[in-house]
Write an enzyme that holds these catalytic residues in place. Structure first.
Site, mmCIF file in Angstrom:
data_model
loop_
_atom_site.group_PDB
_atom_site.id
_atom_site.type_symbol
_atom_site.label_atom_id
_atom_site.label_comp_id
_atom_site.label_asym_id
_atom_site.label_seq_id
_atom_site.Cartn_x
_atom_site.Cartn_y
_atom_site.Cartn_z
ATOM 1 N N HIS A 168 0.836 -1.226 0.000
ATOM 2 C CA HIS A 168 0.000 0.000 0.000
ATOM 3 C C HIS A 168 0.865 1.269 0.000
ATOM 4 O O HIS A 168 2.016 1.209 -0.399
ATOM 5 C CB HIS A 168 -0.988 -0.024 1.159
ATOM 6 C CG HIS A 168 -1.697 -1.337 1.261
ATOM 7 N ND1 HIS A 168 -2.704 -1.714 0.401
ATOM 8 C CD2 HIS A 168 -1.506 -2.409 2.094
ATOM 9 C CE1 HIS A 168 -3.120 -2.944 0.706
ATOM 10 N NE2 HIS A 168 -2.407 -3.386 1.720
ATOM 11 N N GLU B 169 -2.464 0.517 7.801
ATOM 12 C CA GLU B 169 -1.531 -0.576 7.501
ATOM 13 C C GLU B 169 -0.292 -0.087 6.758
ATOM 14 O O GLU B 169 0.821 -0.576 6.984
ATOM 15 C CB GLU B 169 -2.247 -1.652 6.668
ATOM 16 C CG GLU B 169 -1.382 -2.859 6.377
ATOM 17 C CD GLU B 169 -1.902 -3.721 5.230
ATOM 18 O OE1 GLU B 169 -3.067 -3.531 4.811
ATOM 19 O OE2 GLU B 169 -1.133 -4.565 4.740
ATOM 20 N N HIS C 236 2.778 -7.184 4.511
ATOM 21 C CA HIS C 236 1.413 -6.708 4.806
ATOM 22 C C HIS C 236 0.990 -7.106 6.214
ATOM 23 O O HIS C 236 1.625 -7.935 6.859
ATOM 24 C CB HIS C 236 0.422 -7.317 3.809
ATOM 25 C CG HIS C 236 0.522 -6.746 2.439
ATOM 26 N ND1 HIS C 236 -0.410 -5.881 1.927
ATOM 27 C CD2 HIS C 236 1.469 -6.910 1.479
ATOM 28 C CE1 HIS C 236 -0.050 -5.532 0.691
ATOM 29 N NE2 HIS C 236 1.089 -6.148 0.398
ATOM 30 N N GLU D 5 1.474 -11.787 5.712
ATOM 31 C CA GLU D 5 0.518 -11.025 6.523
ATOM 32 C C GLU D 5 0.935 -11.329 7.962
ATOM 33 O O GLU D 5 0.687 -12.421 8.472
ATOM 34 C CB GLU D 5 -0.920 -11.486 6.287
ATOM 35 C CG GLU D 5 -1.420 -11.325 4.862
ATOM 36 C CD GLU D 5 -2.026 -9.952 4.575
ATOM 37 O OE1 GLU D 5 -1.924 -9.042 5.440
ATOM 38 O OE2 GLU D 5 -2.597 -9.796 3.480
HETATM 39 ZN ZN LIG Z 1 -2.209 -5.138 2.875
#
Ligand SMILES: [Zn+2]
Length: 469
Positions: A297, A312, A365, A433
């Site tokens: 992102h 995030e 992430h 993640e």
């Molecule tokens: Zn993400």
């Protein structure tokens, strides 16, 4: 006298019965499974990091184990970590369903009654795995508590560790402890241990700062070395011991102990033995490797928004900077898809890896769901564009198997997903993640610098394993 001998025999028998069926996990990336309890007995294969084994016999410094796919062989006990005995307890006034898989839609096979408990095995996809009717089943973690068998201990791994009055980084610090301090542990809550203090009151400590098993190997002690000549690997720390085989000049090995000028080493093919360390030179395990880190992102794309409203994109960048530093120290040339709060398309990120000629791409992430109960760490790979499906999988797996060795980090799987950043590149690529921003406890953990330091070290260990094996 006879009574004493009889008593000793009974105790020995009991120890054996206790040892039988104990579950352990390998604590090093690639370790040989030997034919017998000897380093020159030949090997049946190797086991990956975090492989689950059943210990069926103990002999001196060795354990006979059975692997998940039914192979039996021997491993030094130093390379097996045995988790504490824990129970899943129903502290509610209602029954809790026991199911065949980690989903409320799966088949119900029984119920855990109020006040009763079941043996804890592991946690996967936010469900606890328990032993029930001699098999493994699932029970919702958010409805149950974890309790320890009394007398189980944990040991602090670092100095100046805070002990708090609740299982949360925002709670009050009531005491501190240092490396090696041990405490009785009575429970576990969202990646925190409930421990008994000197005055018999209870406190909480972040699980990633502690270990159950201070005597076993941990990858954080690994020192990488290269052989400067063809070098004999022997069964003990002197030239008088039997030769196992000869290592080639320039081979990378992992040093795990040292004695009288000899190093105990683990080779890249998983063999354990001793070498004269005059012919071993410290080496950087990632020397010559080019790594592209991708903090997910950025710019107008905030990514997930956490339980308390954090973005995030910011934490992804913090973790990438932290990881870059560790990978640099291991010798890698590290690039980043973004170094500030800017937007780049996922396609561009993937292409950048190819343009750089990177050896790997790792996208960083943090997860989110509209259910705050869910927690855990997952890694991803993609098989659509690859000629060889193991391409991204091996990287995703190596990182995952290292990261889940952190206490208080729970398994959420290694998954094949059609993510654009993984698909739009020809470079071996994985995505992690690290935890759920939507879970209030995990959100706080992942924003904590000591957690980030432990996590990035383990991700780096995974990357080293990927290149080593
Ligand atoms: Zn993400």
């Amino acid at each position: 006298m006879k009574k004493t001998i009889l008593l000793i025999i009974i105790i020995l028998l009991l120890i054996n019965i206790y040892a039988y069926g104990t579950t352990g996990y390998t604590n090093i990336s690639n370790i040989a499974l030997y034919n017998n309890a000897a380093p020159d007995s030949g090997i049946k294969g190797t086991l990956k990091m975090s492989s689950k084994v059943e210990i069926i016999e103990k002999k001196d410094e060795w354990c006979k184990v059975e692997t998940q796919d039914g192979k039996q062989g021997w491993i030094e006990k130093y390379f097996i970590t045995i988790p504490s005995e824990k129970y899943v307890v129903n502290n509610n006034q209602y029954n809790i369903n026991i199911r065949t898989s980690p989903a409320t839609s799966s088949k119900q096979v029984g119920q855990l009654k109020p006040g009763s408990k079941a043996k804890y095995i592991d946690t996967y996809h936010s469900w606890h795995i328990i032993e029930y009717n001699k098999s493994e089943y699932y029970i919702a973690s958010w409805l149950t508590d974890i309790e320890y068998k009394q007398s189980e201990k944990i040991y602090f791994l670092y100095d100046s560790i805070n002990i708090r009055n609740k299982a949360s980084l925002s709670s009050k610090v009531i005491a501190q402890g240092n490396r090696g301090d041990s405490f009785e542990v009575v429970g576990e809550e969202n990646g925190w241990y409930k421990i008994v203090l000197k005055d018999n009151s209870c406190g909480y400590v972040a699980a990633w700062l502690a270990t159950h098993d201070i005597d076993s190997y941990t990858e954080e002690h690994a020192i990488y070395k290269k052989t400067t000549h063809d070098l004999n690997l022997r069964t003990g720390p002197s030239a008088g011991y039997d030769r196992i085989f000869t290592l080639k000049k320039g081979e990378m090995v992992k040093t795990v102990a040292a004695e009288n000028g000899w190093d105990k080493i683990v080779t890249q093919s998983g063999y354990v033995g001793w070498c004269n360390n005059y012919y071993l030179k410290e080496a950087l395990p990632l020397s010559g490797k080019v790594i592209l880190l991708d903090p997910g992102h950025g710019g107008y794309d905030p990514g997930a928004i956490s339980y308390s409203g954090k973005f995030e994109k910011h934490i992804n960048l913090d973790v990438a900077w932290n990881l870059k530093e560790i990978l640099n120290k291991s010798g890698a040339a590290v690039y980043m898809t973004r170094t500030s709060d800017t937007y780049i398309s996922n396609r561009e990120r993937g292409k950048l890896a190819d343009n750089l000629g990177a050896d790997i791409l790792l996208s960083i992430h943090h997860n989110s769901l509209n259910n705050s109960d869910y927690f855990g760490l997952s890694t991803y790979y993609n098989t659509i564009n690859y000629k060889d499906p193991s391409y991204g999988y091996d990287l995703a797996e190596a990182i995952y198997l290292n990261a889940i060795t952190i206490n208080g980090v729970y398994r959420d799987g290694i998954l094949d997903r059609n993510f654009e950043v993984l698909r739009e590149t020809n470079t071996p690529a994985a995505l992690i993640e690290i935890g759920f921003m939507s879970n209030p406890t995990e959100e706080m953990n992942i924003h904590n610098i000591s957690f980030q330091n432990v996590m990035t070290e383990k991700i780096a260990d995974g990357i080293i394993d990927y290149f080593g094996n």
